[in-house]
Design a protein around this motif. Structure first.
Motif, mmCIF file in Angstrom:
data_model
loop_
_atom_site.group_PDB
_atom_site.id
_atom_site.type_symbol
_atom_site.label_atom_id
_atom_site.label_comp_id
_atom_site.label_asym_id
_atom_site.label_seq_id
_atom_site.Cartn_x
_atom_site.Cartn_y
_atom_site.Cartn_z
ATOM 1 N N LYS A 68 -4.740 2.567 -3.606
ATOM 2 C CA LYS A 68 -5.951 2.929 -2.875
ATOM 3 C C LYS A 68 -6.184 1.972 -1.724
ATOM 4 O O LYS A 68 -5.455 1.995 -0.753
ATOM 5 N N ASP A 69 -7.182 1.102 -1.833
ATOM 6 C CA ASP A 69 -7.533 0.300 -0.672
ATOM 7 C C ASP A 69 -7.090 -1.142 -0.881
ATOM 8 O O ASP A 69 -7.602 -1.834 -1.727
ATOM 9 N N HIS A 94 -4.345 7.342 -0.889
ATOM 10 C CA HIS A 94 -4.255 7.306 0.581
ATOM 11 C C HIS A 94 -3.301 8.415 1.004
ATOM 12 O O HIS A 94 -2.147 8.449 0.561
ATOM 13 N N ARG A 129 0.850 -1.190 0.000
ATOM 14 C CA ARG A 129 0.000 0.000 0.000
ATOM 15 C C ARG A 129 0.888 1.243 0.000
ATOM 16 O O ARG A 129 1.753 1.376 0.871
ATOM 17 N N SER A 173 -8.789 6.999 1.293
ATOM 18 C CA SER A 173 -8.370 6.769 2.682
ATOM 19 C C SER A 173 -7.592 7.985 3.179
ATOM 20 O O SER A 173 -6.589 8.365 2.585
ATOM 21 N N PHE A 233 1.348 5.422 0.215
ATOM 22 C CA PHE A 233 0.672 6.624 0.709
ATOM 23 C C PHE A 233 1.659 7.779 0.696
ATOM 24 O O PHE A 233 2.870 7.577 0.545
#
Ligand code: SF4
Length: 374
Positions: A365-366, A103, A53, A133, A55
């Motif tokens: 993203k998620d 995110h 993930r 997010s 960010f």
């Protein structure tokens, strides 16, 4: 029993899980460390697949009323400061969204006048259309204050204890509300009660012997897994970096020791997220990824307006709580001062490409969605 009580009893009473964790931190031969790495990698694959993930931090303000000896934003540092307007925050956010991020982590120093809960809620609300997010890393608040921010669309709360050693904490935090150790310690639980469903904790490595810090951090993870069980817990292991104020960390943690700690955490807590920031150099980050990292920042700036130059027209210094116009020193960079220097200066696209080379899919993203998709 509160976590403060658990922490204070830790030298006398460790659960079997924490005793096993402590054994994983003991000095290891190269062969034993290699075996630990392979086990950690297998646990990571089983629980998270080949995903990462990504960010980005978005700094809202570098105003602060605290003095933390290790931080460039400390009240007494005569740095260039600014708090972005909501419109400026949106401009920074749009830039990150164009780079692919979905995110974002909103970061600010502690200054109730500039960074109120209403300001934070406004920022979250304004960014919500661009990001799936949104997390915050700001001064600890009451649950009631957090509730409005959650309602505005934030889902994650990040609060590092910095050090879990009360004595070291008192010495390092010399002025401001942050001196209250227990208030900070209970922050994740207050956030959970307000509805945050991603809770991030961490310690700043370099303030105390790393093995002791890691044990306290693991005890906190264990506690939150039991008491905030509906939240996803993530843990960060930042090592101290150069910053304004020129603090020299009293303890060191080598890259090998950092790798060992990541393995120990992954094996002990298979489902906990482990975050790796751009504080670490690019080659090290690439090498640590397979050991258990699940979230990485990329292309980070640690100053407000760092991505698009927002706020440069409103820079000031704060002297004894008074805002004064900046008299720029010769050759001084006319942008807000950063919190610390980053090491991995690669662009988000370059970080994503390096992950793909390792067979890992960057998830912008998620990841929950990515994991369940065929
Ligand atoms: S660590 Fe946080 S609270 Fe301390 S001076 Fe820096 S921004 Fe302020």
């Amino acid at each position: 029993m509160s976590f403060a009580q658990v922490l204070d009893n830790l030298p006398l009473k460790k659960s079997p899980l924490l005793r096993r964790f402590e054994e994983l931190l003991a000095p290891k031969s190269d062969v034993a460390l290699e075996a630990l790495g392979q086990e950690a990698h297998a646990v990571t694959l089983k629980n998270f697949g080949r995903t990462m993930r990504l960010f980005a931090p978005l700094y809202l303000s570098n105003e602060c009323i605290n003095n933390c000896s290790y931080c460039g934003f400390s009240r007494d540092n005569p740095i260039l400061r600014v708090t972005l307007t909501v419109e400026q925050v949106v401009a920074e956010g749009r830039h990150l969204a164009q780079e692919g991020f979905r995110h974002v982590l909103l970061v600010a120093g502690e200054h109730p006048k500039f960074v109120s809960e209403n300001y934070l809620a406004d920022c979250v609300r304004a960014l919500a259309p661009e990001f799936s997010s949104i997390s915050i890393e700001v001064a600890p608040m009451e649950s009631e204050q957090y509730a409005g921010i959650v309602e505005a669309g934030a889902e994650g709360l990040v609060v590092y204890q910095e050090t879990y050693d009360r004595e070291a904490y008192a010495q390092l935090h010399t002025a401001g509300p942050k001196r209250d150790f227990n208030w900070r310690l209970d922050c994740a639980e207050r956030g959970y009660r307000a509805g945050f469903r991603r809770l991030g904790i961490g310690a700043l490595f370099g303030l105390r012997r790393w093995q002791e810090e890691a044990l306290s951090l693991a005890a906190h993870v264990d506690y939150l897994l039991k008491h905030c069980w509906q939240a996803q817990i993530t843990v960060s292991l930042p090592r101290l970096r150069p910053a304004a104020g020129e603090f020299h960390p009293p303890f060191s943690m080598t890259e090998r020791e950092l790798a060992q700690l990541i393995c120990a955490l992954r094996i002990t807590f298979p489902e906990v997220g482990i975050v790796l920031s751009t504080r670490e150099r690019a080659a090290l980050r690439d090498a640590l990824v397979p050991l258990g990292i699940t979230m990485m920042s990329a292309g980070s700036h640690t100053e407000p307006g760092g991505y698009t130059g927002q706020g440069t027209g409103e820079l000031h210094r704060t002297v004894r709580g008074r805002i004064v116009a900046p008299e720029f020193e010769t050759d001084e960079d006319r942008s807000a001062t950063s919190q610390f220097e980053i090491s991995d200066g690669r662009s988000p696209a370059e970080v994503a490409a390096a992950l793909r080379e390792q067979g890992i899919e960057p998830v912008w993203k998620d990841w929950d969605t990515a994991l369940v998709s065929p």
